[in-house]
Design a protein around this motif. Sequence first.
Motif, PDB file in Angstrom:
ATOM      1  N   LYS A  50     124.051 -41.294  14.632  1.00 22.15           N
ATOM      2  CA  LYS A  50     123.766 -41.993  13.370  1.00 22.15           C
ATOM      3  C   LYS A  50     124.137 -43.477  13.429  1.00 22.15           C
ATOM      4  N   TRP A  53     121.446 -45.183  15.365  1.00 18.69           N
ATOM      5  CA  TRP A  53     120.247 -45.296  14.534  1.00 18.69           C
ATOM      6  C   TRP A  53     120.348 -46.477  13.576  1.00 18.69           C
ATOM      7  N   GLN A  54     121.506 -46.654  12.949  1.00 16.86           N
ATOM      8  CA  GLN A  54     121.691 -47.771  12.027  1.00 16.86           C
ATOM      9  C   GLN A  54     121.510 -49.109  12.744  1.00 16.86           C
ATOM     10  N   SER A  57     117.655 -49.340  14.482  1.00 18.87           N
ATOM     11  CA  SER A  57     116.579 -49.549  13.511  1.00 18.87           C
ATOM     12  C   SER A  57     116.652 -50.956  12.920  1.00 18.87           C
ATOM     13  N   ALA A  96     116.647 -45.528  19.188  1.00 17.44           N
ATOM     14  CA  ALA A  96     116.500 -45.760  17.755  1.00 17.44           C
ATOM     15  C   ALA A  96     115.469 -46.853  17.484  1.00 17.44           C
ATOM     16  N   ARG A 100     111.963 -46.459  15.339  1.00 15.39           N
ATOM     17  CA  ARG A 100     111.732 -47.320  14.180  1.00 15.39           C
ATOM     18  C   ARG A 100     110.430 -48.088  14.307  1.00 15.39           C
ATOM     19  N   GLU A 105     111.955 -41.439  12.037  1.00 11.06           N
ATOM     20  CA  GLU A 105     113.400 -41.307  11.883  1.00 11.06           C
ATOM     21  C   GLU A 105     113.864 -40.094  12.678  1.00 11.06           C
ATOM     22  N   ASP A 107     115.672 -36.645  13.558  1.00 14.22           N
ATOM     23  CA  ASP A 107     116.031 -35.442  12.817  1.00 14.22           C
ATOM     24  C   ASP A 107     117.132 -34.741  13.591  1.00 14.22           C
ATOM     25  N   VAL A 117     111.667 -35.556  15.051  1.00 10.34           N
ATOM     26  CA  VAL A 117     111.531 -36.760  14.240  1.00 10.34           C
ATOM     27  C   VAL A 117     110.958 -36.430  12.871  1.00 10.34           C
ATOM     28  N   LYS A 118     111.202 -37.344  11.941  1.00 13.84           N
ATOM     29  CA  LYS A 118     110.591 -37.290  10.623  1.00 13.84           C
ATOM     30  C   LYS A 118     109.729 -38.535  10.441  1.00 13.84           C
ATOM     31  N   THR A 120     108.281 -41.587   8.575  1.00 15.66           N
ATOM     32  CA  THR A 120     108.562 -42.485   7.461  1.00 15.66           C
ATOM     33  C   THR A 120     107.237 -42.877   6.815  1.00 15.66           C
TER      34      THR A 120
END
Length: 376
Positions: A50, A53-54, A57, A96, A100, A105, A107, A117-118, A120
């Motif tokens: 996470k 990812w922050q 992205s 990440a 992006r 995103e 998962d 992945v999801k 966006t």
Amino acid sequence: QNYEMQNLLAALRGEYISSSLGGDTIRKGSDVLPTGSNFYSLDPRTVPDKTAWQIGSKMADEMLAAYYAEHGCFPETVGTVLWSTETMRTSGQTLAMILRYMGLEPDWDSSKKFTGVKITPLENLNLTVNGVTIQRPRVDVLITISGLFRDTFSYTVGILDLAIKQVASLQESTDNNYVRKHYLQDLDKYTSSGMSFGDADFLAGARIFGPPPEAYGTGLGQLIPSTSKWDDDADLVDTYLSRMFYIYGSSVYGLNGLEAFKNQLKNVDATIMVRDNNYGLLDNDDVFQFLGGMTLAAKTLSGKDVDVYIADTQIKPHIETLGQFLSSEVRTRLLNPKWREGMLNDGFSGANHIASETGHLVAWDIVTPGAVADWI
């Protein structure tokens, strides 16, 4: 404190050595110190995490905003470099960024493993450029991997490949989905040439390329210093292509894909790589041969300029152009009297390192001449 000598002697006696996480002592000091344990890297299924990812992205968004501010449009394809050691150190910042760019995103399951992945929604892909909010498209990616990444992150390669195919199949306008745009263009090109739909579909969706299964590197690290063995950029590009055109994915491992690789390189408008610790662009030949080699190949095949960026995540994550990052590194190292004195205090080893960094700077001027300022 460390247990290196103590545990080395214990190992020689055939005794048990306790295990602990390995990694960069600056970034993960509390996790990896004291040293001297039987270290392991990480579970490949946990990247990107996470935090990565922050950061990743945010870097992708900043790069796209910088490109838009410069050109008034977004790049259709961004070329990226995936290394194993960088992925381990940063827990997947480049991964990440790749997600992006495509408007995806990660998962995670309940055990924090990256399982897919999801999507966006397009309406949520917004950037602020010079105070104005702009909706951006899904940007295509060309992913080049090192041999070590191929060996250690096959699980991740599979997920990335399926994610790319998922984006290409979205029923969206090609004005808003460059992955689909290029997929459909290549699919039509291959089928029109007489290729079966199955083969055309596979090649049109290929985005992950690297060295053949038994090899490592692009070959440029050995070729460029041997100036008698090449005459011009075409020789360098041919070497890069010959070493990096193998396709990897969820159901393929090192398949010949030279024409597909060339087609994807022609679409590249910008390239980027993460630099995350004290190693810069001049410490070794790996960065110029992967990032520089891809940039040179893309520029040569397309005949257009290619912007090159560095995602500097060492302290405060931010985007710089390759030229900005190189200039800063030259000022603080090669042109810094204290740095040179420190190197020379190490005698032959230090002098050799100065010579090595100078040679790598010359290599950068060969593969990306516009990035090395005239004053350097």
